[in-house]
Scaffold this motif. Sequence first.
Motif, PDB file in Angstrom:
ATOM      1  N   HIS A   1      50.864 -64.047  18.379  1.00 25.40           N
ATOM      2  CA  HIS A   1      50.262 -65.484  18.187  1.00 25.40           C
ATOM      3  C   HIS A   1      50.729 -66.243  19.398  1.00 25.40           C
ATOM      4  O   HIS A   1      50.039 -67.359  19.748  1.00 25.40           O
ATOM      5  CB  HIS A   1      50.873 -66.113  16.855  1.00 25.40           C
ATOM      6  CG  HIS A   1      49.759 -65.447  15.768  1.00 25.40           C
ATOM      7  ND1 HIS A   1      49.770 -64.352  15.371  1.00 25.40           N
ATOM      8  CD2 HIS A   1      49.271 -66.317  14.782  1.00 25.40           C
ATOM      9  CE1 HIS A   1      48.882 -64.264  14.267  1.00 25.40           C
ATOM     10  NE2 HIS A   1      48.600 -65.271  14.013  1.00 25.40           N
TER      11      HIS A   1
ATOM     12  N   HIS B   1      45.227 -57.680  14.359  1.00 27.17           N
ATOM     13  CA  HIS B   1      44.147 -57.036  13.633  1.00 27.17           C
ATOM     14  C   HIS B   1      43.478 -56.306  14.578  1.00 27.17           C
ATOM     15  O   HIS B   1      42.129 -55.690  13.956  1.00 27.17           O
ATOM     16  CB  HIS B   1      43.372 -58.275  12.763  1.00 27.17           C
ATOM     17  CG  HIS B   1      44.163 -58.906  11.987  1.00 27.17           C
ATOM     18  ND1 HIS B   1      45.132 -58.606  10.945  1.00 27.17           N
ATOM     19  CD2 HIS B   1      44.496 -60.503  11.905  1.00 27.17           C
ATOM     20  CE1 HIS B   1      45.731 -59.445  10.271  1.00 27.17           C
ATOM     21  NE2 HIS B   1      45.454 -60.811  11.093  1.00 27.17           N
TER      22      HIS B   1
ATOM     23  N   ASP C   1      48.841 -63.424   7.596  1.00 28.28           N
ATOM     24  CA  ASP C   1      47.848 -64.259   8.424  1.00 28.28           C
ATOM     25  C   ASP C   1      46.600 -63.911   7.597  1.00 28.28           C
ATOM     26  O   ASP C   1      46.206 -62.619   7.274  1.00 28.28           O
ATOM     27  CB  ASP C   1      47.754 -63.082   9.543  1.00 28.28           C
ATOM     28  CG  ASP C   1      46.754 -63.775  10.634  1.00 28.28           C
ATOM     29  OD1 ASP C   1      47.345 -64.340  11.678  1.00 28.28           O
ATOM     30  OD2 ASP C   1      45.679 -63.747  10.377  1.00 28.28           O
TER      31      ASP C   1
ATOM     32  N   HIS D   1      43.588 -63.664   8.433  1.00 27.57           N
ATOM     33  CA  HIS D   1      42.356 -62.661   8.881  1.00 27.57           C
ATOM     34  C   HIS D   1      42.859 -61.356   8.434  1.00 27.57           C
ATOM     35  O   HIS D   1      41.985 -60.444   9.142  1.00 27.57           O
ATOM     36  CB  HIS D   1      41.966 -63.027  10.267  1.00 27.57           C
ATOM     37  CG  HIS D   1      41.443 -64.466  10.281  1.00 27.57           C
ATOM     38  ND1 HIS D   1      42.115 -65.521  10.708  1.00 27.57           N
ATOM     39  CD2 HIS D   1      40.190 -64.846  10.027  1.00 27.57           C
ATOM     40  CE1 HIS D   1      41.271 -66.676  10.743  1.00 27.57           C
ATOM     41  NE2 HIS D   1      40.187 -66.163  10.155  1.00 27.57           N
TER      42      HIS D   1
ATOM     43  N   SER E   1      39.756 -62.720  20.395  1.00 25.40           N
ATOM     44  CA  SER E   1      40.478 -62.925  18.941  1.00 25.40           C
ATOM     45  C   SER E   1      40.121 -62.011  18.378  1.00 25.40           C
ATOM     46  O   SER E   1      39.342 -60.757  18.506  1.00 25.40           O
ATOM     47  CB  SER E   1      39.936 -64.300  18.201  1.00 25.40           C
ATOM     48  OG  SER E   1      38.549 -63.966  17.617  1.00 25.40           O
ATOM     49  N   CYS E   2      40.778 -61.827  16.984  1.00 24.08           N
ATOM     50  CA  CYS E   2      40.565 -60.707  15.972  1.00 24.08           C
ATOM     51  C   CYS E   2      39.003 -60.506  15.470  1.00 24.08           C
ATOM     52  O   CYS E   2      38.815 -59.614  14.651  1.00 24.08           O
ATOM     53  CB  CYS E   2      41.659 -60.754  14.794  1.00 24.08           C
ATOM     54  SG  CYS E   2      41.549 -62.228  13.948  1.00 24.08           S
TER      55      CYS E   2
ATOM     56  N   CYS F   1      46.399 -63.738  20.920  1.00 24.23           N
ATOM     57  CA  CYS F   1      45.451 -64.541  20.172  1.00 24.23           C
ATOM     58  C   CYS F   1      44.875 -65.851  20.978  1.00 24.23           C
ATOM     59  O   CYS F   1      43.921 -66.276  20.695  1.00 24.23           O
ATOM     60  CB  CYS F   1      46.052 -65.323  19.165  1.00 24.23           C
ATOM     61  SG  CYS F   1      46.906 -64.060  17.691  1.00 24.23           S
TER      62      CYS F   1
ATOM     63  N   CYS G   1      42.487 -68.741  20.363  1.00 23.61           N
ATOM     64  CA  CYS G   1      41.935 -69.001  18.799  1.00 23.61           C
ATOM     65  C   CYS G   1      42.823 -69.910  18.211  1.00 23.61           C
ATOM     66  O   CYS G   1      42.369 -70.644  17.208  1.00 23.61           O
ATOM     67  CB  CYS G   1      42.229 -67.342  18.248  1.00 23.61           C
ATOM     68  SG  CYS G   1      41.596 -67.359  16.653  1.00 23.61           S
ATOM     69  N   LEU G   2      44.043 -70.132  18.335  1.00 28.06           N
ATOM     70  CA  LEU G   2      44.868 -71.049  17.644  1.00 28.06           C
ATOM     71  C   LEU G   2      45.729 -71.961  18.754  1.00 28.06           C
ATOM     72  O   LEU G   2      46.321 -72.713  18.289  1.00 28.06           O
ATOM     73  CB  LEU G   2      45.742 -70.387  16.630  1.00 28.06           C
ATOM     74  CG  LEU G   2      47.256 -69.898  16.696  1.00 28.06           C
ATOM     75  CD1 LEU G   2      48.081 -69.969  15.365  1.00 28.06           C
ATOM     76  CD2 LEU G   2      47.174 -68.656  17.654  1.00 28.06           C
TER      77      LEU G   2
ATOM     78  N   ASN H   1      37.410 -67.891  15.014  1.00 29.11           N
ATOM     79  CA  ASN H   1      36.847 -67.917  13.751  1.00 29.11           C
ATOM     80  C   ASN H   1      36.868 -69.157  13.067  1.00 29.11           C
ATOM     81  O   ASN H   1      36.566 -69.480  11.896  1.00 29.11           O
ATOM     82  CB  ASN H   1      37.644 -66.874  12.852  1.00 29.11           C
ATOM     83  CG  ASN H   1      39.295 -67.002  13.532  1.00 29.11           C
ATOM     84  OD1 ASN H   1      39.621 -67.941  13.415  1.00 29.11           O
ATOM     85  ND2 ASN H   1      39.483 -65.725  13.720  1.00 29.11           N
TER      86      ASN H   1
HETATM   87  S1  SF4 Z   1      43.194 -63.956  16.931  1.00 38.20           S
HETATM   88 FE1  SF4 Z   1      43.125 -66.096  15.990  1.00 38.20          FE
HETATM   89  S2  SF4 Z   1      42.621 -65.681  13.604  1.00 38.20           S
HETATM   90 FE2  SF4 Z   1      43.309 -63.604  14.616  1.00 38.20          FE
HETATM   91  S3  SF4 Z   1      45.332 -63.357  14.001  1.00 38.20           S
HETATM   92 FE3  SF4 Z   1      45.263 -64.237  16.086  1.00 38.20          FE
HETATM   93  S4  SF4 Z   1      45.531 -66.512  15.575  1.00 38.20           S
HETATM   94 FE4  SF4 Z   1      44.787 -65.490  13.845  1.00 38.20          FE
END
Ligand code: SF4
Lengths: 198, 463
Positions: free
Chosen positions: B63, B109, B128, B130, B344-345, B405, B408-409, B427
């Motif tokens: 993350h 993920h 998490d 997701h 992202s995942c 990540c 994505c965040l 997402n």
């Molecule tokens: S890619 Fe985004 S949604 Fe997936 S685990 Fe990382 S922060 Fe969470």
Amino acid sequence: MAYDKFEILKSSAYPLPIDNVDTDQLIPARFLKATERKGFGDNLFRDWRYNSDGSAKSDFVLNDNKYSGKILVGGKNFGSGSSREHAAWAIYDFGFRCVISSEFADIFKNNCLNIGVLPVQVSDEFAKKIFAAIESDPKAEIEVNLPDQKVIILATGESESFPINGYKKGNMLNGFDDIDYLNNMKEEIKAFAETRLF
Amino acid sequence: MGNTLFDKVWDSHLVRKVNDGPDVIFIDRHLVHEVTSPVAFLGLKNRGISVMFPEKTFAVADHNTPTINQHLPVTNIESANQLDTLERNTNEFGISHWGLGHAKNGVVHVVAPENGVIVPGATVVCGDSHTSTHGAFGAIAFGIGTSEVEMVLASQNIMQAKPKKMRINVNGELSNSVTPKDVALYIISQLSTSGATGYFVEYAGDVFEKMTMEGRMTVCNLSIEMGARGGMIAPDQATFDYVQGKEFAPKGKDWDKAMEYWKTLKTDDDAVFDKELTFSASDIDPMITYGTNPGMGIGLTKDVPNVEDTKEGKETFGKSLEYMDFKEGESMIGKTIDYVFLGSCTNGRIEDFRAFASIIKGKKKADNVTAWLVPGSHIVEAQIKEEGILEILTDAGFELRQPGCSACLAMNDDKIPAGKYSVSTSNRNFEGRQGPGSRTLLASPLVAAAAAVTGKVTDPREI
Ligand code: SF4
């Protein structure tokens, strides 16, 4: 993480009649970097509460001196999005012990229950009545009675029952958490683990 | 009455039913990352308890990690501290740790399935939301909070009320340029972000049967965005082929035994769901979101709806459009964008990079666009290079970043600036999700690619 027992809470409330309040609003990702559970209350609703220069946004409910109390009343689908328990911690650290909404996101609701914030689910109509009561008197007191599973608008006497399962209710009333329970199941768990294929 | 796939997996993990309370459910695989675990480990230390089955937990740093110069020390002090804390905690408690620089590092993920950690019929949790991704394997997988992370570390069990069951069927043929991401965004737009709250979803129908494992992961990943605890798809030959031979998958006799069991993992014909919905594949277009939750999605060529035509409340809808600076009735096609985020995942797997490359091949990145292309893992990164995709990207003026990540965040430096628009394959399009003030348009890798080469929202079918 043990917490204070919850029985009957009588308090005024902050109204936030917005739907789909997500966990990124409750606590933005950039404030998730701590390795201890400290100081999250300052960043609750960070970007709705403060301008980018750090000054307070006077029109946001948490900055409005009219309101006070340990109850937050939110719109529908409160706490959607990420599993970050930091969102519930921020609510607790700010001083809330109860969130009322007509619908909670699942993970957020569990997180609240696990740390001693009581999520109270009411009907849409009753949520509207609470918002109306606060609108006519920002200091209107709400009673959240966990033993009776009732929420009461004290000014009008209107009330509604709310659901919570007996086990979680017992935990909240006693300040216990699930780890206390699971710790007493170690042998049963070991025996179960032996039966797993993978 | 028969059982659903969900019942079969849930019931086989039931250790105890608590009177007027939740079920105690055994967890086969626990995934951990640096953001939601420190306080859980601290809790264990304060209580003086150890991790019950350290070999069932897998820790990954993702993350907070930078996506450039990963060989250098992490400069953000707080991020570095969180990464160090994960390393220290996993060492102390004997948990495997795929940290920054590790060959298996990447988004949790993405790397867990890639290495065979996820198998059909398993229960999988992670701090998490997701985590729902892993339902693609016919596993029950869902996100948990930090107290629950502590709980699973301490006891390998979790206490959860059994959710209700919903089946979502999508049948027929998907049209050209309609990807698994579009299928998921379409379903969410139909249900709203809370339409599946309280439910665990099973996806069924020929659209999912024909989908690759990567596609199924994209769909299950997004289950949480309609409020569901998770989503799952019955395992079939595609699933078994994907899992077989992966490092942590069962081998030899164990594999045969597992296979025997896995083949029973489907919903019985006479099983009943609490809710059942059916959609037609031909109704689904390439999708894009215009608002600030993933339910605010429309077919790419449609106009921003009027509030009456949405499931949003008036105040919420107005706040959302104001944030995005969009108006009711406006066309999405042609809107100028500033950033593109592929990763992202949800969409950071090899298929997503193949799809992106198929559009940009032989073209040039638009000058007004900053593109962050972030593979989900080192394994994906290696595939991108092996398959010649990197060359296609480079020729078109794109750069590949390192796994994580990322935007994505936006916990690391990859933040979309305030007011800027990003077409993102991730997402969530919540306010500020990709950086304070950022404006996110969720879409598939194909739509992201079309935007990356034209600098505006563009239909990939027109390219
Ligand atoms: S890619 Fe985004 S949604 Fe997936 S685990 Fe990382 S922060 Fe969470």
